[in-house]
Design an enzyme around this catalytic site. Sequence first.
Site, PDB file in Angstrom:
ATOM      1  N   HIS A  52      -1.796   0.356   7.577  1.00 25.89           N
ATOM      2  CA  HIS A  52      -2.293   0.407   6.197  1.00 25.89           C
ATOM      3  C   HIS A  52      -2.469   1.850   5.739  1.00 25.89           C
ATOM      4  CE1 HIS A  52      -4.109  -1.119   2.609  1.00 25.89           C
ATOM      5  NE2 HIS A  52      -5.344  -0.760   2.894  1.00 25.89           N
ATOM      6  N   CYS A  79       0.833  -1.217   0.000  1.00 29.10           N
ATOM      7  CA  CYS A  79       0.000   0.000   0.000  1.00 29.10           C
ATOM      8  C   CYS A  79       0.861   1.259   0.000  1.00 29.10           C
ATOM      9  CB  CYS A  79      -0.949   0.019   1.197  1.00 29.10           C
ATOM     10  SG  CYS A  79      -0.117  -0.041   2.805  1.00 29.10           S
TER      11      CYS A  79
END
Length: 439
Positions: A281, A50
């Site tokens: 994340h 990510c």
Amino acid sequence: MSELNKDVVDLVWGRPSSGVSVSIFRRWAQGFVFSESELTALEQFEGGPCAVIAPIQAFLLKNVLFNRESSNWRQMSEEEQKMALCSTLSEILESVCSSTSTGFCLVTWAKGQSPHTSTQTITQAQSQTQEMPEPASSQPPQEQQPTALAAEELGFEQFHSVLHKRTVVSVADLREEVLSLYHTWRGCCGVLLFLYSVILTKGIENIRNEIQDTMEPLIDPVHGHGSQSLVNLLITGHAVSNVWDGDRECSGMKLQGIHKQVGAFLKSPKFPIWILGSETHLSVFFTKEMSLVGPESPSEQARRVFQSFDPEDNGFIPESLLEDVMKALDLVSEPEYVTLVKSKLDPENLGIILLGPFLLEFFPDQDSGIPDSFPVYHYNGLKQSNHKERVEYVEGTALVLGFEDPMVRTDDTPVKRCLQTKWPYIELLWTTDRSPSLN
């Protein structure tokens, strides 16, 4: 493995004593793949990449939302996906390039050594980083599959033994080459190939000079997540380790931050698209409401300057720094007036000046020009983090209220708490049964 490869590996992965684990390399071995459920959204298959995918998704959304004539920004043909992704990758490579005279580097497979050839051929391949040009597309499109997890057939060592570096000098040539490599970006290890292209285009030494802790690799070899330096490199073109505006000094050490408005700086970008970070994340929050990113208002400037004198984000400064803050904001700063302001802002004589009372004293009732409500969207590239395990934008409405107690109170979610660092009194009403996930 060539010295050049070794330098790249050390910068990206560090020097883990037991080597990079198979599982972490496998998580990073995916390409840039569009979601079947959301045609302008990239899909992330496992945790880790990510740090590259979210910034690219943010730039891609900027191009789709604001640089495209089509009114339906959520619909794209395969050809439009190709153009959108490649123009985004080119834009990022252009932004990291320190000098056009040194050119742009593109890292791809050595001829005949893509992971879609036999495993035996890959294992026998010799290390090489040639500068010789190769055909525009080293593999015909029909052989390229947008696969995600390929470590079973291509391990860490083999991957680094079959890389080829090519250099182009002009922006026009860069865009043409990136476009010709579309199937490579989509295929196995496309994310890593692009990351290595960014690093070599920026220059390894240039990155090391910007990273605060040069011992910290761009990808954590234990947990597999990308560092803040990596995220900042892709967003701003500079691999600084911090997210605050400008440089700060702490205990005699200069700590580099964000030096320009991306696209003030990270929280007030040029386009209304924000990358949100949780502990594990990165996701993207965005809207089409351009009034959110107008020029920095006086109160926003005051908040930024005040916080530059508060490097630990305590929400206050010692009263001894009040005069410096007032001078930096071109406020009246004669000693008598500063003393008067101190007594007003610190009536209990605690020796500190709080940010809130300071802003209310000098910038009361300032209209920000932001609409009371506007449509918003949230993107999370992980299937398992999405409702029904489909990567789709979550739609909602944002209400941005003033200092007074808001009339509407929505639930207290990580997304909302994250956005409150930008808009302290924001409320979010989502169209789905559950709020979108930051993780």
